[in-house]
Design a protein around this motif. Structure first.
Motif, PDB file in Angstrom:
ATOM      1  N   TYR A  95      -5.779  -2.234  10.172  1.00 27.62           N
ATOM      2  CA  TYR A  95      -6.269  -3.291  11.055  1.00 27.62           C
ATOM      3  C   TYR A  95      -5.834  -3.042  12.488  1.00 27.62           C
ATOM      4  O   TYR A  95      -4.830  -2.373  12.744  1.00 27.62           O
ATOM      5  CB  TYR A  95      -5.684  -4.640  10.633  1.00 27.62           C
ATOM      6  CG  TYR A  95      -6.237  -5.171   9.339  1.00 27.62           C
ATOM      7  CD1 TYR A  95      -5.470  -5.167   8.175  1.00 27.62           C
ATOM      8  CD2 TYR A  95      -7.520  -5.716   9.266  1.00 27.62           C
ATOM      9  CE1 TYR A  95      -5.962  -5.673   6.981  1.00 27.62           C
ATOM     10  CE2 TYR A  95      -8.019  -6.231   8.081  1.00 27.62           C
ATOM     11  CZ  TYR A  95      -7.232  -6.203   6.942  1.00 27.62           C
ATOM     12  OH  TYR A  95      -7.727  -6.713   5.771  1.00 27.62           O
TER      13      TYR A  95
ATOM     14  N   GLN B 137       2.759  -4.163   8.804  1.00 21.57           N
ATOM     15  CA  GLN B 137       1.666  -3.599   9.577  1.00 21.57           C
ATOM     16  C   GLN B 137       0.643  -4.689   9.858  1.00 21.57           C
ATOM     17  O   GLN B 137       0.635  -5.728   9.188  1.00 21.57           O
ATOM     18  CB  GLN B 137       1.041  -2.439   8.791  1.00 21.57           C
ATOM     19  CG  GLN B 137       2.039  -1.309   8.567  1.00 21.57           C
ATOM     20  CD  GLN B 137       1.594  -0.315   7.504  1.00 21.57           C
ATOM     21  OE1 GLN B 137       1.007  -0.667   6.486  1.00 21.57           O
ATOM     22  NE2 GLN B 137       1.884   0.934   7.736  1.00 21.57           N
ATOM     23  N   PRO B 138      -0.248  -4.473  10.836  1.00 22.48           N
ATOM     24  CA  PRO B 138      -1.264  -5.494  11.138  1.00 22.48           C
ATOM     25  C   PRO B 138      -2.013  -5.886   9.864  1.00 22.48           C
ATOM     26  O   PRO B 138      -2.328  -5.046   9.030  1.00 22.48           O
ATOM     27  CB  PRO B 138      -2.188  -4.779  12.130  1.00 22.48           C
ATOM     28  CG  PRO B 138      -1.327  -3.745  12.777  1.00 22.48           C
ATOM     29  CD  PRO B 138      -0.345  -3.315  11.734  1.00 22.48           C
ATOM     30  N   GLY B 139      -2.294  -7.193   9.754  1.00 21.68           N
ATOM     31  CA  GLY B 139      -2.900  -7.691   8.523  1.00 21.68           C
ATOM     32  C   GLY B 139      -1.846  -8.164   7.544  1.00 21.68           C
ATOM     33  O   GLY B 139      -2.139  -8.417   6.386  1.00 21.68           O
TER      34      GLY B 139
ATOM     35  N   ALA C  19       0.870  -1.189   0.000  1.00 23.80           N
ATOM     36  CA  ALA C  19       0.000   0.000   0.000  1.00 23.80           C
ATOM     37  C   ALA C  19       0.898   1.229   0.000  1.00 23.80           C
ATOM     38  O   ALA C  19       2.109   1.121   0.117  1.00 23.80           O
ATOM     39  CB  ALA C  19      -0.919  -0.008   1.222  1.00 23.80           C
ATOM     40  N   GLY C  20       0.269   2.389  -0.138  1.00 22.00           N
ATOM     41  CA  GLY C  20       1.061   3.620  -0.091  1.00 22.00           C
ATOM     42  C   GLY C  20       1.450   4.110  -1.467  1.00 22.00           C
ATOM     43  O   GLY C  20       1.195   3.465  -2.480  1.00 22.00           O
TER      44      GLY C  20
ATOM     45  N   LEU D  84      -9.286  -9.633   6.874  1.00 16.69           N
ATOM     46  CA  LEU D  84      -8.209 -10.619   6.885  1.00 16.69           C
ATOM     47  C   LEU D  84      -8.592 -11.844   6.077  1.00 16.69           C
ATOM     48  O   LEU D  84      -7.770 -12.416   5.364  1.00 16.69           O
ATOM     49  CB  LEU D  84      -7.879 -11.009   8.326  1.00 16.69           C
ATOM     50  CG  LEU D  84      -7.246  -9.905   9.177  1.00 16.69           C
ATOM     51  CD1 LEU D  84      -7.100 -10.364  10.624  1.00 16.69           C
ATOM     52  CD2 LEU D  84      -5.891  -9.485   8.624  1.00 16.69           C
TER      53      LEU D  84
ATOM     54  N   ILE E 158       0.511  -6.559   6.153  1.00 10.13           N
ATOM     55  CA  ILE E 158       0.702  -5.592   5.080  1.00 10.13           C
ATOM     56  C   ILE E 158       2.144  -5.113   5.142  1.00 10.13           C
ATOM     57  O   ILE E 158       2.579  -4.517   6.122  1.00 10.13           O
ATOM     58  CB  ILE E 158      -0.290  -4.419   5.228  1.00 10.13           C
ATOM     59  CG1 ILE E 158      -1.711  -4.949   5.096  1.00 10.13           C
ATOM     60  CG2 ILE E 158      -0.008  -3.340   4.185  1.00 10.13           C
ATOM     61  CD1 ILE E 158      -2.782  -3.939   5.429  1.00 10.13           C
TER      62      ILE E 158
ATOM     63  N   CYS F 259       2.171   8.611   6.333  1.00  6.95           N
ATOM     64  CA  CYS F 259       1.194   7.843   7.107  1.00  6.95           C
ATOM     65  C   CYS F 259       1.719   7.578   8.508  1.00  6.95           C
ATOM     66  O   CYS F 259       2.923   7.396   8.707  1.00  6.95           O
ATOM     67  CB  CYS F 259       0.924   6.479   6.457  1.00  6.95           C
ATOM     68  SG  CYS F 259       0.379   6.541   4.740  1.00  6.95           S
ATOM     69  N   ASP F 260       0.799   7.534   9.460  1.00  5.07           N
ATOM     70  CA  ASP F 260       1.122   6.901  10.728  1.00  5.07           C
ATOM     71  C   ASP F 260       0.232   5.675  10.829  1.00  5.07           C
ATOM     72  O   ASP F 260      -0.342   5.254   9.829  1.00  5.07           O
ATOM     73  CB  ASP F 260       0.985   7.866  11.910  1.00  5.07           C
ATOM     74  CG  ASP F 260      -0.469   8.235  12.238  1.00  5.07           C
ATOM     75  OD1 ASP F 260      -0.655   9.006  13.201  1.00  5.07           O
ATOM     76  OD2 ASP F 260      -1.395   7.757  11.548  1.00  5.07           O
ATOM     77  N   GLU F 261       0.078   5.098  12.005  1.00  5.30           N
ATOM     78  CA  GLU F 261      -0.639   3.831  12.038  1.00  5.30           C
ATOM     79  C   GLU F 261      -2.144   4.013  11.879  1.00  5.30           C
ATOM     80  O   GLU F 261      -2.855   3.047  11.667  1.00  5.30           O
ATOM     81  CB  GLU F 261      -0.319   3.055  13.308  1.00  5.30           C
ATOM     82  CG  GLU F 261      -0.762   3.728  14.580  1.00  5.30           C
ATOM     83  CD  GLU F 261      -0.454   2.887  15.811  1.00  5.30           C
ATOM     84  OE1 GLU F 261       0.203   1.844  15.660  1.00  5.30           O
ATOM     85  OE2 GLU F 261      -0.883   3.277  16.896  1.00  5.30           O
ATOM     86  N   HIS F 262      -2.638   5.241  11.956  1.00  8.89           N
ATOM     87  CA  HIS F 262      -4.077   5.458  11.848  1.00  8.89           C
ATOM     88  C   HIS F 262      -4.494   6.142  10.559  1.00  8.89           C
ATOM     89  O   HIS F 262      -5.624   5.978  10.121  1.00  8.89           O
ATOM     90  CB  HIS F 262      -4.571   6.340  12.999  1.00  8.89           C
ATOM     91  CG  HIS F 262      -4.473   5.674  14.336  1.00  8.89           C
ATOM     92  ND1 HIS F 262      -5.153   4.517  14.631  1.00  8.89           N
ATOM     93  CD2 HIS F 262      -3.756   5.994  15.428  1.00  8.89           C
ATOM     94  CE1 HIS F 262      -4.853   4.162  15.865  1.00  8.89           C
ATOM     95  NE2 HIS F 262      -4.017   5.041  16.375  1.00  8.89           N
ATOM     96  N   THR F 263      -3.606   6.921   9.986  1.00  9.37           N
ATOM     97  CA  THR F 263      -4.077   7.799   8.928  1.00  9.37           C
ATOM     98  C   THR F 263      -2.982   8.052   7.898  1.00  9.37           C
ATOM     99  O   THR F 263      -1.809   7.835   8.168  1.00  9.37           O
ATOM    100  CB  THR F 263      -4.586   9.134   9.532  1.00  9.37           C
ATOM    101  OG1 THR F 263      -5.267   9.857   8.518  1.00  9.37           O
ATOM    102  CG2 THR F 263      -3.449   9.986  10.039  1.00  9.37           C
ATOM    103  N   CYS F 264      -3.394   8.467   6.723  1.00 12.64           N
ATOM    104  CA  CYS F 264      -2.463   8.836   5.663  1.00 12.64           C
ATOM    105  C   CYS F 264      -2.847  10.216   5.150  1.00 12.64           C
ATOM    106  O   CYS F 264      -4.036  10.532   5.042  1.00 12.64           O
ATOM    107  CB  CYS F 264      -2.551   7.856   4.495  1.00 12.64           C
ATOM    108  SG  CYS F 264      -1.847   6.245   4.862  1.00 12.64           S
ATOM    109  N   VAL F 265      -1.862  11.024   4.821  1.00 13.67           N
ATOM    110  CA  VAL F 265      -2.121  12.358   4.297  1.00 13.67           C
ATOM    111  C   VAL F 265      -1.285  12.563   3.038  1.00 13.67           C
ATOM    112  O   VAL F 265      -0.078  12.370   3.073  1.00 13.67           O
ATOM    113  CB  VAL F 265      -1.763  13.456   5.332  1.00 13.67           C
ATOM    114  CG1 VAL F 265      -2.183  14.827   4.815  1.00 13.67           C
ATOM    115  CG2 VAL F 265      -2.402  13.164   6.680  1.00 13.67           C
ATOM    116  N   PRO F 266      -1.921  12.940   1.914  1.00 15.41           N
ATOM    117  CA  PRO F 266      -1.122  13.241   0.729  1.00 15.41           C
ATOM    118  C   PRO F 266      -0.566  14.654   0.862  1.00 15.41           C
ATOM    119  O   PRO F 266      -1.263  15.545   1.354  1.00 15.41           O
ATOM    120  CB  PRO F 266      -2.138  13.171  -0.409  1.00 15.41           C
ATOM    121  CG  PRO F 266      -3.436  13.559   0.221  1.00 15.41           C
ATOM    122  CD  PRO F 266      -3.353  13.174   1.685  1.00 15.41           C
TER     123      PRO F 266
ATOM    124  N   MET G 272       3.117  10.617   0.154  1.00 15.99           N
ATOM    125  CA  MET G 272       2.061  10.253   1.088  1.00 15.99           C
ATOM    126  C   MET G 272       2.754   9.963   2.409  1.00 15.99           C
ATOM    127  O   MET G 272       3.725   9.216   2.448  1.00 15.99           O
ATOM    128  CB  MET G 272       1.291   9.024   0.615  1.00 15.99           C
ATOM    129  CG  MET G 272       0.230   8.599   1.605  1.00 15.99           C
ATOM    130  SD  MET G 272      -1.385   8.328   0.855  1.00 15.99           S
ATOM    131  CE  MET G 272      -1.126   6.788   0.057  1.00 15.99           C
TER     132      MET G 272
END
Lengths: 281, 203
Positions: free
Chosen positions: B201, A94-96, A65-66, B133, A98, A135-142, A133
């Protein structure tokens, strides 16, 4: 975001956009070792990123992603910028499950600039248009930034040192004399966009532990990576390369980044081209 | 007439007890595979109503992984990409569902997103992450199309416009997949690499 911090951000980029009213997590500044005056010789022109804790920006292949950092240099006629150099990134999961490849805390991306044969003024004025882009663990900002520069600044020596430091993380081509290993690439079975590969590394000096591998092509991935050291002085990598599907445009690079311990234990990297014919050595 | 709060709480209790046949909310859930039955789920929509894939057998279903806080998803929401496609195929009986696997996402977030962007389709609450998942959803947006027999027929990006540049050459893979399925043809490009922000997640 008040007062002097706001002023500092506005000085750092002539026009920034993204989340109106919020300070970018990544502050970007021009880093160049252009000499005073600029002559006909190559010099380095780059971007230094200082990234707030907890945030990251992405490598040329961002992973699952990203979006990668994109730089466009606006230079006067006659000046040419070479390809962007990407130091080896960090890899995080990352969780999942990713997988992401990117930079935290700080990095520099740069190119070589070739001036015209006889630069008239010994100076270079231009602009860098940068998109990324963050990102932190909650959000992404372009984010986008247009950063003007007027070179040389008085900081060539300090910037040269900073770029030299980041150069230690530039990947070395496996077939270059400075490469720490000789690489042999063998292609295995292919099913659709999944191809099995083996890369054998014969270390020229002491063996270097391999940390991870990643394709340089945006959207490509590796699966089932195995790292073995069958005999001293040799490392064998086996993995499945999953090339991106549905991407339109020019064919992607076939380079594989191999991140390993450098001679001082720090991050170092090589690239190997995955282009052997089936079974070829 | 039960209040939405009670309904949601009872349903959550059933989920926790594993009685709805969902895979464990852990890391070992198998990923969906093209041509195989799509993973079952029952999730609450933004108004607390349970939506179950099993009840949609016989219909073509589109799952759109959603995160109103993701700029890539928002770009499409602002352009109406998904909304337009959902409206195009709704008369043909295609069911379009948003799924939000953001760990701290709420039904309120999903209601607000629908209102803000004028989305006519439900957004399902998968904050627990188990459906994401099970499907292997990695990005927002990440699209999955399930045929009328319940098999996964397409997985990947909404379109080829990764950089958002637009233009006449953009291919909408979901549009093509739906057109093929409804015409009884094979999907020519059943898998593409998705793009967008990573699904956030829970840890």
């Amino acid at each position: 975001m008040r007062g002097t911090r706001l002023a500092a951000v506005l000085l750092a980029c002539a026009s920034c956009s993204g989340n109106p009213g919020s300070r970018p997590a990544a502050a970007v500044e021009i880093v160049s070792d252009a000499p005073d005056p600029i002559t006909g010789h190559l010099f380095r022109l780059g971007l230094g990123f200082t990234i707030r804790r907890g945030w990251h920006v992405y490598w040329r292949n961002p992973g699952d992603a990203g979006t990668p950092v994109v730089v466009s240099w606006k230079l006067p006629a006659g000046w040419r910028a070479g390809p962007l150099h990407w130091p080896a990134p960090d890899r995080f999961v990352q969780p999942g499950q990713i997988v992401a490849y990117g930079y935290t805390r700080e990095t520099a991306l740069w190119c070589e600039v070739l001036p015209p044969v006889a630069p008239a003024s010994g100076r270079l004025q231009g602009e860098a248009e940068i998109r990324w882009m963050e990102c932190d663990e909650h959000t992404c900002v372009p984010r986008t930034a247009v950063v003007p520069f007027d070179l040389p600044t008085g900081r060539a020596a300090r910037n040269a040192e900073r770029l030299d430091r980041w150069s230690a993380r530039l990947p070395v081509a496996a077939d270059a004399p400075a490469s720490p290993a000789v690489a042999t690439v063998t292609r295995g079975v292919r099913h659709g966009n999944r191809t099995a590969w083996k890369v054998a590394l014969k270390w020229k000096g002491p063996s270097r532990p391999v940390r991870w591998v990643a394709p340089e092509a945006d959207g490509a991935a590796v699966e089932n990576v195995e790292v073995r050291m069958p005999v001293p002085g040799r490392t064998e990598l086996a993995f499945t390369l999953v090339t991106a599907l549905g991407r339109r445009g020019p064919p992607p690079t076939d380079a594989l980044l191999i991140v390993h311990d450098g001679s001082d234990g720090r991050t170092a990297a090589m690239t190997v081209r995955l282009s052997a014919r089936k079974g070829a050595r | 007439m039960t209040s939405p709060g009670w309904k949601a709480a009872a349903w959550t209790g059933l989920l926790a007890a594993g009685l709805l046949g969902m895979p464990a909310a852990g890391r070992a859930a198998p990923k969906a595979a093209l041509g195989r039955p799509a993973p079952a789920f029952t999730l609450a929509d933004q108004d607390g109503h349970a939506v179950s894939l099993a009840a949609l057998k016989g219909r073509v279903v589109v799952l759109e992984w959603t995160n109103p806080r993701c700029p890539v998803w928002r770009r499409h929401a602002e352009a109406g990409t998904m909304k337009t496609l959902a409206a195009k195929y709704a008369p043909r009986g295609v069911v379009w569902l948003g799924v939000n696997s953001t760990s701290d996402g709420t039904a309120l977030d999903n209601r607000n997103a629908r209102a803000l962007y004028g989305l006519p389709y439900p957004i399902l609450d998968d904050a627990a992450g188990s459906t994401g998942l099970a499907y292997g959803a990695k990005t927002t947006p990440h699209m999955f199309v399930i045929d009328a027999k319940g098999r996964l027929a397409y997985a990947g990006a909404i379109d080829s416009d990764r950089d958002g540049a637009g233009g006449p050459d953009v291919v909408n893979f979901v549009d093509r997949a739906l057109a093929a399925l409804l015409a009884g043809r094979k999907v020519a490009e059943p898998e593409t690499t998705p793009y967008g922000c990573s699904v956030k997640y829970r840890k």
